[in-house]
Write an enzyme that holds these catalytic residues in place. Structure first.
Site, PDB file in Angstrom:
ATOM      1  CG  HIS A  29      54.742  55.385  51.962  1.00 14.88           C
ATOM      2  ND1 HIS A  29      53.735  54.495  51.733  1.00 14.88           N
ATOM      3  CD2 HIS A  29      55.676  54.787  52.727  1.00 14.88           C
ATOM      4  CE1 HIS A  29      53.700  53.589  52.567  1.00 14.88           C
ATOM      5  NE2 HIS A  29      55.211  53.500  53.137  1.00 14.88           N
ATOM      6  CG  HIS A 277      59.323  56.062  54.376  1.00 25.40           C
ATOM      7  ND1 HIS A 277      59.835  55.676  53.146  1.00 25.40           N
ATOM      8  CD2 HIS A 277      58.591  54.925  54.665  1.00 25.40           C
ATOM      9  CE1 HIS A 277      59.322  54.567  52.863  1.00 25.40           C
ATOM     10  NE2 HIS A 277      58.696  54.058  53.852  1.00 25.40           N
ATOM     11  CD  GLU A 429      68.625  30.153  42.447  1.00 22.66           C
ATOM     12  OE1 GLU A 429      69.056  31.125  42.811  1.00 22.66           O
ATOM     13  OE2 GLU A 429      69.475  29.163  42.028  1.00 22.66           O
ATOM     14  CG  HIS A 490      70.482  19.594  47.080  1.00 19.14           C
ATOM     15  ND1 HIS A 490      71.385  20.265  48.069  1.00 19.14           N
ATOM     16  CD2 HIS A 490      70.936  20.036  45.776  1.00 19.14           C
ATOM     17  CE1 HIS A 490      72.135  21.064  47.253  1.00 19.14           C
ATOM     18  NE2 HIS A 490      71.952  20.828  46.160  1.00 19.14           N
TER      19      HIS A 490
END
Ligand SMILES: Cc1ncc(C[n+]2csc(CCOP(=O)(O)OP(=O)(O)O)c2C)c(N)n1
Ligand SMILES: [Mg+2]
Length: 685
Positions: A29, A277, A429, A490
């Site tokens: 890059h 890029h 999280e 869950h």
């Protein structure tokens, strides 16, 4: 040569090294290093307190390249500053971290200039980046760590920890959700030691960001409570320096600098396009770029005279002086505060203080028993008192995970109480796991917690903890169907298998309260590996260790809990976590029927795999092929231990919403069903 000329020469050296390395590798890059060379130059040579002679000096400023694809920026900086290598035992090796030859072999096997920044592979890399957003999120962990360290260890006249953290990021990092989570928390905590510099180039791989990313990024960071600055020209190093100066003077808020830049700066055909890029410029374009920089067009990997010396006179001199002063200060500190100094030294080597495991509880046999999460809470509260730098928290589930430190003085980490040991990550999280890594990179002993099902939300950062070889701890309760009524959303199924598949990550699913304690004893002694602790929500019987083998067997990953009689068993039951007591019950039934059964507790595949073949064969004798594994999780992978003819009682669906007892019946987790499977293995029904 004037100072200004040398400065420009140094900046263009970063650019051309990057261009040449990508061209030579035929991949990489180039565009972003060409644009951000002035920024990296300014941070490193004018601002950062970093001593190239000792890249792990504890009070150094940290530099995080969150847009890791621009790694040539870092390899150039480490090379030109002649940063020295260290090894995994924190010894200084004397040779350069990144040599010119490494740069010539950018992205090639064994080169210290790999595709993306890798902690633990290249000295001077503060954290592994490449998965966009991870670096900036990790920097928040570094910011929290600095605040905590300063509060605990600084004393009047002794600023032992006062470093700052600089993180460079691009559009990609800021589009990723993890960056938003982390920025939100950093703003809430007022982490004024963090500065993110946003490479605002309007370009990502698919083109101009007008197709994807048109929000007001500045307004967003203002809303997070950050100090927002803008530098309108990425080549204006005085303005950049000024903005960084404002950052250092800003209190109680993190700083966000928007830097307007041109990807592929200097490339006549590729500047400001996505083509700059992620692909080599091509030989002709390289020449044109070098012409634009006033650089010899055919020179390759050129470091002009005076450039090394220029960095030596900048960051080299400033860093050496800062470190020497600190070292002197620390010597006096050691004589005035020997205990604190000792803690700092232990921490730097990832060692534990004497007596770190004293007072860990031992639980008596109890058929009703204790939940894994309860035993864990007791262990954590003991360990956090024995190990001052053990700290952590949950993603808003502390009361459920039982990870809250409740002893007097533990405290909550907040802007006005940076000594607190309970971190409140909020419902974030993913950034929690990255922040835990940032804390571990800062040599603290951190944990993050949630429900096991939500480990999915944290997994990319957990994966990086393994890649970086960090002793991060991840504590997950509600490990299986224990919260029955919550249902399939869950109930983790594939999570154990997926975490077991991560190289270097140690997973542990202890079977009773004493196994939980032994699991902690094992995990705390890891210095270069992360661990995941998977805990039950519901009470599990505490096994009678006079009848069954001691829980210290956890340290071997799997161990024989009991045999019907001495000598070779005819069938082996293997279980983890909540299924251990189930397997024990089934085992007792088989024994009562005169079957020579063996029951094995297997809390950790990874630890078991590290044992000698002799030991492994003693637990699972190869010629005993009648085997049943029981685990409330995907059966995926268990063939490894039950063989092609063995049976696995596990989960093949997502579970269901119902009371646990009913789920156990429906999915086969009952003693009779396990015993029946065992008898079937023996050809007896
Ligand atoms: C999580 C993640 N998703 C996708 C990628 C692949 N990727 C690498 S760079 C990039 C574009 C990044 O754009 P930006 O951050 O603006 O970088 P620039 O091209 O401006 O340097 C993408 C999609 C990645 N590295 N990480
Ligand atoms: Mg961009």
């Amino acid at each position: 040569m004037t100072d200004e000329n040398t400065t420009q020469l140094a900046i263009n050296t970063i650019r051309t090294l990057s261009i040449d390395a990508v061209q030579q590798a035929k991949s990489g890059h180039p565009g972003t290093p060409m644009a951000l060379a002035p920024l990296v130059y300014t941070i490193w040579n004018r601002v950062m307190r970093f001593d190239p002679e000792d890249p792990i000096w504890p009070n150094r400023d940290r530099f995080v390249l969150s847009n890791g694809h621009a790694s040539m920026l870092l390899w150039s900086a480490l090379h030109l500053t002649r940063t020295k290598a260290v090894n995994a035992d924190y010894e200084r090796l004397g040779h350069p971290s990144v040599s010119l030859d490494d740069i010539r072999h950018f992205r090639q096997l064994d080169s210290k200039a790999p595709g993306h920044p890798e902690y633990h592979w290249v000295s001077g890399v503060e954290t592994t980046t490449g998965p966009l957003g991870q670096g900036v999120a990790t920097s928040v962990g570094m910011g929290i760590a600095q605040k905590w360290l300063a509060k605990r260890y600084n004393r009047p006249g002794f600023e032992i920890f006062n470093y700052n953290i600089y993180a460079v990021c691009g559009d990609g990092c800021l589009m990723e959700g993890i960056a938003s989570e982390a920025a939100s928390l950093a703003g809430h905590l007022g982490l004024d030691n963090i500065c993110w510099i946003y490479d605002n180039n309007h370009i990502t791989i698919e083109g101009n960001t007008r197709i994807t990313f048109t929000e007001d990024v500045e307004a967003r960071f203002l809303a997070y409570g950050w100090n927002v600055l803008r530098v309108g020209n990425a080549n204006d190093i005085d303005r950049i320096e000024h903005a960084l100066d404002i950052f250092r003077k800003t209190k109680e808020r993190p700083t966000f600098i928007v830097l307007d830049s041109h990807i592929g700066y200097g490339s006549p055909h590729k500047q400001d396009t996505a083509a700059a890029h992620g692909e080599p410029l091509g030989d002709d374009e390289v020449r044109l770029c070098k012409r634009a920089y006033d650089w010899p067009e055919d020179a390759k990997f050129l470091v002009p005279d005076g450039v090394y010396e220029h960095f030596a006179a900048g960051i080299g001199a400033r860093g050496a002086e800062a470190r020497q002063q600190w070292t002197k200060l620390f010597e006096t500190y050691r004589s005035e505060y020997p205990e604190l100094a000792n803690e700092i030294e232990l921490m730097q080597r990832r060692e534990l203080p004497a007596g770190w495991d004293r007072d860990l509880p031992v639980f008596p046999a109890d058929p009703k028993g204790l939940a894994g999460r309860e035993a864990s809470g007791k262990a954590l509260n003991v360990l956090a008192q024995n190990i001052p730098w053990l700290l952590g928290g949950s993603a808003d589930l502390g009361p459920s995970n039982k990870t809250t430190l409740t002893y007097e003085g533990a405290g909550d980490f907040q802007a006005d109480n940076p000594a607190g040991k309970n971190l409140h990550f909020g419902i974030r999280e993913h950034s929690m796991a990255a922040i835990v890594n940032g804390l571990a990179l800062s040599k603290l002993r951190p944990f993050g917690a949630s429900f096991f099902i939500f480990s999915d939300y944290a997994r990319p950062a957990m994966r990086l903890s393994a890649l970086m070889e960090l002793p991060s701890m991840f504590i997950f309760s509600h490990d299986a169907m224990g919260d029955g009524e919550d249902g399939p959303t869950h109930q983790p199924v594939e999570h154990l298998a997926s975490l077991r598949a991560i190289p270097g990550l140690v997973t542990l699913r202890p079977g009773d309260a004493n196994e939980v304690i032994e699991a902690y004893r094992y995990i705390l002694q890891l210095r270069h590996e992360p661990a995941v602790l998977v805990l039950s929500r519901q009470a599990l019987p505490t096994l009678d260790r006079k009848k069954y083998a001691p829980a210290s067997g956890v340290a071997r990953g799997a161990y024989v809990l009991g045999d019907a009689s001495p000598g070779k068993p005819e069938v082996i039951l293997i279980a983890s976590g909540s299924e251990v007591s189930l397997a024990v019950e089934a085992h007792e039934k088989l024994v009562a029927e005169g079957i020579r059964s063996r029951v094995v507790s297997m809390p950790s595949w990874e630890i078991f795999e590290r044992q000698t073949k002799e030991y492994r064969d003693s637990v699972l004798p190869p010629n005993v092929t009648a085997r049943v594994a029981v685990e409330q999780a995907s059966t995926f992978g268990w063939e490894r231990y039950v063989g092609t003819s063995g049976d696995v009682i596990g989960m093949k669906t997502f579970g269901a919403s119902a009371p646990l007892k009913e789920l156990q019946r429906k999915f086969g987790f009952e003693p009779d069903q396990v015993a029946t499977a065992a008898k079937k293995q023996l050809g007896r029904r």
